[in-house]
Design a protein around this motif. Structure first.
Motif, PDB file in Angstrom:
ATOM      1  N   ASP A   1      -7.761  -4.607 -65.789  1.00 35.57           N
ATOM      2  CA  ASP A   1      -8.087  -5.007 -64.415  1.00 35.57           C
ATOM      3  C   ASP A   1      -8.350  -3.783 -63.540  1.00 35.57           C
ATOM      4  N   SER A   2      -9.428  -3.885 -62.749  1.00 38.63           N
ATOM      5  CA  SER A   2      -9.805  -2.754 -61.895  1.00 38.63           C
ATOM      6  C   SER A   2      -9.772  -3.083 -60.410  1.00 38.63           C
ATOM      7  N   THR A   3      -9.577  -4.348 -60.053  1.00 42.79           N
ATOM      8  CA  THR A   3      -9.559  -4.719 -58.636  1.00 42.79           C
ATOM      9  C   THR A   3      -8.258  -5.455 -58.320  1.00 42.79           C
ATOM     10  N   PRO A   4      -7.829  -5.437 -57.053  1.00 41.47           N
ATOM     11  CA  PRO A   4      -6.622  -6.176 -56.676  1.00 41.47           C
ATOM     12  C   PRO A   4      -6.729  -7.666 -56.982  1.00 41.47           C
ATOM     13  N   GLN A   5      -7.942  -8.238 -56.817  1.00 46.46           N
ATOM     14  CA  GLN A   5      -8.120  -9.655 -57.076  1.00 46.46           C
ATOM     15  C   GLN A   5      -7.883  -9.987 -58.559  1.00 46.46           C
ATOM     16  N   GLN A   6      -8.409  -9.161 -59.455  1.00 47.49           N
ATOM     17  CA  GLN A   6      -8.191  -9.378 -60.882  1.00 47.49           C
ATOM     18  C   GLN A   6      -6.701  -9.273 -61.234  1.00 47.49           C
ATOM     19  N   ARG A   7      -6.058  -8.273 -60.659  1.00 48.64           N
ATOM     20  CA  ARG A   7      -4.638  -8.077 -60.953  1.00 48.64           C
ATOM     21  C   ARG A   7      -3.815  -9.253 -60.430  1.00 48.64           C
ATOM     22  N   ALA A   8      -4.133  -9.733 -59.239  1.00 45.54           N
ATOM     23  CA  ALA A   8      -3.397 -10.863 -58.674  1.00 45.54           C
ATOM     24  C   ALA A   8      -3.592 -12.116 -59.527  1.00 45.54           C
ATOM     25  N   HIS A   9      -4.811 -12.298 -60.038  1.00 42.11           N
ATOM     26  CA  HIS A   9      -5.082 -13.466 -60.880  1.00 42.11           C
ATOM     27  C   HIS A   9      -4.252 -13.421 -62.161  1.00 42.11           C
ATOM     28  N   ASP A  10      -4.189 -12.285 -62.803  1.00 44.49           N
ATOM     29  CA  ASP A  10      -3.447 -12.185 -64.062  1.00 44.49           C
ATOM     30  C   ASP A  10      -1.937 -12.211 -63.848  1.00 44.49           C
ATOM     31  N   VAL A  11      -1.479 -11.722 -62.707  1.00 43.08           N
ATOM     32  CA  VAL A  11      -0.045 -11.845 -62.387  1.00 43.08           C
ATOM     33  C   VAL A  11       0.312 -13.320 -62.232  1.00 43.08           C
ATOM     34  N   ALA A  12      -0.561 -14.082 -61.585  1.00 44.09           N
ATOM     35  CA  ALA A  12      -0.288 -15.508 -61.391  1.00 44.09           C
ATOM     36  C   ALA A  12      -0.190 -16.225 -62.733  1.00 44.09           C
ATOM     37  N   ILE A  13      -1.062 -15.890 -63.690  1.00 44.05           N
ATOM     38  CA  ILE A  13      -0.994 -16.508 -65.020  1.00 44.05           C
ATOM     39  C   ILE A  13       0.308 -16.120 -65.723  1.00 44.05           C
TER      40      ILE A  13
END
Length: 371
Positions: A272-284
């Motif tokens: 992940d390179s963006t905050p949005q990607q990281r937030a999405h994978d944290v939620a999963i």
């Protein structure tokens, strides 16, 4: 003034004195008195006759003695010389010591130590400090150190022995796979990889490093510490953790977690390179987490940004409630003593074991990939 005694002692010899020697002089009363007293011990038997001594004729009687005695004398002198030289040599010669290292045995194929190919016929060889052990695609080897443990070396592996001190046994795994079973005290056996330092905390584990320097550790007994520049992971039995060059160890996880959980965690750690990607994978990750996956969420607390940390805290609290002395505000600011107290509630051993050794690793150098 001279006394009578003095005059007697100093007077010149007279004829009476001859009586003492050959009884020809004038008898002395005192000597006669002594003779009377000793007379009863007088020997009056005939003088015994002894047989004449006949000189031995050389070479005619017991000739072996003539040859043996000089030979014995020569041997004695030679033996004395050997003893003297041996004493002088070994008195100053330092006591030999066993080379520090690991005993290496060939298991399959033709593993090498440097340029020397190991052979089962020759028995165990020695991997010394600074030496390299390498296996090709058809070779396997076994290492053992009595005070440390055993290491099984898989094909296509290269490792080096860096140190073998009383308090630190350290190797570098440049590439390949090793299976370790360590009985040295926790914190004494260390493996450098191109992307992390692996610290044994009383365990058995498998460590893999590929040609790019990426690695993976899987713990089967006890637990392992994985660290790089303050970025650290604790991997208990049944768990695994990946590592990447310039990134260091990722977030540990149990290998029986869901595929979605593991895939989201891998993307979060290394892709992940963006905050949005990281937030999405944290939620999963949070939605897929089981009670056992509290191990992963505890590590995520220090890896997410402030906004995501609140979400991780809330989910971890549902899985394993924090101790009474642990406060939310302390966890959100990453208070280390509070984080450690919460770790101890997870059931993966007391983290103070790691902290004890971590203090001694303050000066540990970053692993460097061999060119």
């Amino acid at each position: 003034m001279d006394t009578g005694t003095n005059r007697t002692e100093n007077r010149p010899l007279t004829k009476s004195d001859d009586y003492l020697w050959d009884r020809s002089g004038e008898p002395d009363p005192e000597i006669q008195h002594v003779e009377t007293l000793l007379g009863k011990f007088r020997h009056d038997s005939p003088t015994p006759v002894f047989p004449a001594i006949v000189p031995e004729r050389r070479g005619t009687f017991f000739p072996w003695r003539v040859r043996l005695f000089p030979a014995l004398a020569t041997a004695a002198v030679a033996l004395a010389a050997i003893v003297a030289v041996t004493f002088l040599v070994y008195r100053t010669k330092p006591t030999s010591t066993t080379l520090a290292g690991w005993d290496v045995s060939e298991v399959q194929g033709a593993p090498r130590i440097g340029r020397k190919t190991l052979s089962a016929k020759e028995g165990a060889s020695r991997l010394g400090i600074g030496q390299m052990l390498e296996t090709d695609s058809q070779s396997r080897a076994s290492l053992q150190a009595d005070d440390t443990g055993k290491i099984q070396v898989d094909p296509s592996t290269r490792l080096r022995l860096l140190s073998m001190g009383s308090g630190l046994k350290r190797i570098a795994l440049d590439r390949g796979t090793i299976h370790t079973y360590i009985w040295a005290p926790p914190g004494q056996f260390v493996v450098d990889t191109p992307s992390a330092v692996t610290v044994d905390l009383g365990c058995a584990y498998t460590l893999q490093v590929d040609d790019s320097g990426a690695g993976m550790v899987r713990t089967s007994l006890g637990w392992v510490g994985f660290k790089l520049n303050g970025h650290e992971s604790f991997i208990p039995a049944g768990a695994a953790c990946a590592t990447r060059p310039k990134v260091g160890p990722g977030t540990p996880y149990f290998e029986d977690s869901s595929a979605e959980f593991r895939a989201a965690l891998t993307r979060f750690d290394f892709e992940d390179s963006t905050p949005q990607q990281r937030a999405h994978d944290v939620a999963i990750t949070l939605s897929e987490a089981r009670n056992r996956d509290a191990l992963t969420l505890w590590h995520l607390l220090a890896r997410v940004d402030d906004q995501q940390r609140v979400r991780v805290y809330d989910r971890l609290s549902q899985l394993v409630p924090p101790p009474a002395t642990v406060r939310k505000e302390g966890i959100l600011r990453l208070d280390q003593p509070m984080l450690d107290l919460w770790w101890n509630e997870l059931g993966f051993d007391d983290i103070s074991v790691w902290r004890h050794w971590e203090r001694s690793w303050a000066g540990t150098a970053t692993p460097v990939r061999e060119k």
